[in-house]
Design a protein around this motif. Structure first.
Motif, PDB file in Angstrom:
ATOM      1  N   LEU A 182      35.495  42.998  35.488  1.00 14.85           N
ATOM      2  CA  LEU A 182      34.756  43.974  36.299  1.00 14.85           C
ATOM      3  C   LEU A 182      34.398  43.371  37.654  1.00 14.85           C
ATOM      4  O   LEU A 182      34.465  44.048  38.684  1.00 14.85           O
ATOM      5  N   LEU A 183      34.025  42.089  37.648  1.00 13.40           N
ATOM      6  CA  LEU A 183      33.714  41.420  38.914  1.00 13.40           C
ATOM      7  C   LEU A 183      34.970  41.291  39.775  1.00 13.40           C
ATOM      8  O   LEU A 183      34.931  41.511  40.994  1.00 13.40           O
ATOM      9  N   TYR A 184      36.097  40.959  39.159  1.00 11.12           N
ATOM     10  CA  TYR A 184      37.371  40.939  39.881  1.00 11.12           C
ATOM     11  C   TYR A 184      37.662  42.318  40.468  1.00 11.12           C
ATOM     12  O   TYR A 184      38.176  42.436  41.588  1.00 11.12           O
ATOM     13  N   VAL A 237      35.548  44.533  41.476  1.00  8.16           N
ATOM     14  CA  VAL A 237      34.716  44.743  42.668  1.00  8.16           C
ATOM     15  C   VAL A 237      35.334  44.063  43.881  1.00  8.16           C
ATOM     16  O   VAL A 237      35.417  44.636  44.971  1.00  8.16           O
ATOM     17  N   SER A 259      26.156  40.058  36.494  1.00 10.07           N
ATOM     18  CA  SER A 259      27.467  40.439  37.019  1.00 10.07           C
ATOM     19  C   SER A 259      27.877  41.813  36.517  1.00 10.07           C
ATOM     20  O   SER A 259      28.386  42.642  37.278  1.00 10.07           O
ATOM     21  N   SER A 263      28.402  44.940  38.914  1.00 10.14           N
ATOM     22  CA  SER A 263      29.729  45.553  39.008  1.00 10.14           C
ATOM     23  C   SER A 263      29.656  47.057  38.786  1.00 10.14           C
ATOM     24  O   SER A 263      30.270  47.833  39.529  1.00 10.14           O
ATOM     25  N   MET A 268      30.560  49.852  41.624  1.00  6.25           N
ATOM     26  CA  MET A 268      31.625  50.830  41.407  1.00  6.25           C
ATOM     27  C   MET A 268      31.097  52.255  41.540  1.00  6.25           C
ATOM     28  O   MET A 268      31.745  53.115  42.154  1.00  6.25           O
ATOM     29  N   ALA A 318      29.511  39.014  44.932  1.00  3.65           N
ATOM     30  CA  ALA A 318      30.348  38.488  43.857  1.00  3.65           C
ATOM     31  C   ALA A 318      30.373  36.960  43.896  1.00  3.65           C
ATOM     32  O   ALA A 318      30.307  36.303  42.845  1.00  3.65           O
ATOM     33  N   VAL A 353      40.073  48.477  40.357  1.00  2.20           N
ATOM     34  CA  VAL A 353      39.172  48.279  39.214  1.00  2.20           C
ATOM     35  C   VAL A 353      39.979  48.015  37.947  1.00  2.20           C
ATOM     36  O   VAL A 353      39.705  47.064  37.197  1.00  2.20           O
TER      37      VAL A 353
END
Length: 297
Positions: free
Chosen positions: A18-20, A22, A146, A150, A154, A205, A242
């Motif tokens: 999820l962080l990736y 973002v 995180s 995230s 989103m 992030a 996402v």
């Protein structure tokens, strides 16, 4: 099979993915509005993480004060990057603009090493409880932060692009810059806003990742690691970013499980996303959700 380890890594992969996602949205945001792939995205994470660390360690500020100051700094920083380095490149070949972002990446890496050194630094303790136990799994509080961050980002991106005036202007600019300009939209303001938002969100992030792993020059590698997620989802698709981020996060941790239990290669966690990138580009060159360009002569 070690099912407990597999479940732990799957949950970690989902949260990190999820962080990736973002960070991937930040790539897509700049690309959609300016048609430029920002190869200095990883350095935005690194700069934000170091600035927040400096406010906490050097200035001894509370975490949330330092966090808000970092966001304000990165917003201004993103606007300045666009105004000083990217705005003069409008009308130039895309490859020239991309080379500028690569040059910025190298410059900021060297600058951060000069200012903060090459050793990894840990954040001061932010939470009284560092881990929580859920279904028998130990989860870092920073990972929970995180996850919350995230989901909020989103949802914020969805609302911003669907309902805000600037978000609608960005969508129009991404569709056709000349048409958007003829409708009274300030394309330069759209460009500045996209870089400001990208820098601010990427910095957040970077702070979250820095709280878990510490801050060092290696943090900028996240930008390169997220790039397969962007390609997987499609360079011009927010949803694709996402989905790509979550997919890469899960694949990374699945690769770590397979490597630790069976293969014992040692670096499968790092290289697995790039193997996926090669496969996806071979099958779907525009990614899972990317728009296919059709040119007629």
């Amino acid at each position: 099979m070690n099912w407990d380890l597999l479940l732990q890594l799957t949950v970690n992969g989902l949260i990190v993915g999820l962080l990736y996602g973002v960070v991937a949205m930040c790539f897509v945001l700049i690309y959609k509005s300016t048609q430029v792939v920002n190869f200095a995205q990883g350095e935005f994470l690194l700069i934000g993480a170091w600035i927040c660390w400096a406010t906490l360690v050097w200035l001894q500020l509370p975490f949330f004060v330092g966090f808000l100051l970092t966001l304000a700094f990165m917003t201004v920083f993103g606007i300045l990057i666009q105004a000083v380095f990217l705005k003069p490149m409008i009308g130039e070949p895309i490859i020239s603009v991309i080379m500028v972002t690569i040059g910025l990446s190298m410059f900021f890496q060297a600058l951060m090493k000069w200012l903060f050194g090459v050793s990894a630094e840990s954040y001061p303790q932010v939470f009284e409880t560092q881990t929580v136990t859920f279904l028998g799994m130990n989860i870092e509080m920073a990972y929970i932060l995180s996850l919350i961050f995230s989901v909020i980002m989103m949802a914020g991106f969805y609302w911003f692009f669907r309902y805000s005036k600037m978000g609608l202007a960005m969508r129009a600019t991404a569709f056709d810059q000349q048409v958007a300009s003829s409708l009274g939209i300030s394309v330069s303001k759209v460009f500045a806003a996209s870089w400001a938002i990208s820098a601010m969100v990427s910095a957040t992030a970077g702070i979250v990742i820095g709280m878990v792993n510490g801050v060092s020059g290696a943090l900028s590698f996240i930008g390169i690691k997220v790039f397969p997620a962007v390609i997987l989802g499609g360079l011009d698709s927010i949803v694709g970013g996402v989905v790509g981020g979550i997919t890469i996060g899960l694949l990374e941790n699945l690769a770590e499980f397979i490597d630790s239990q069976y293969l014992h290669i040692g670096n499968l966690y790092t290289i697995a996303p790039f193997y996926v990138l090669l496969i996806i580009l071979t099958i779907k060159p525009y990614g899972l959700f990317g728009t296919k360009d059709i040119e007629r002569i």
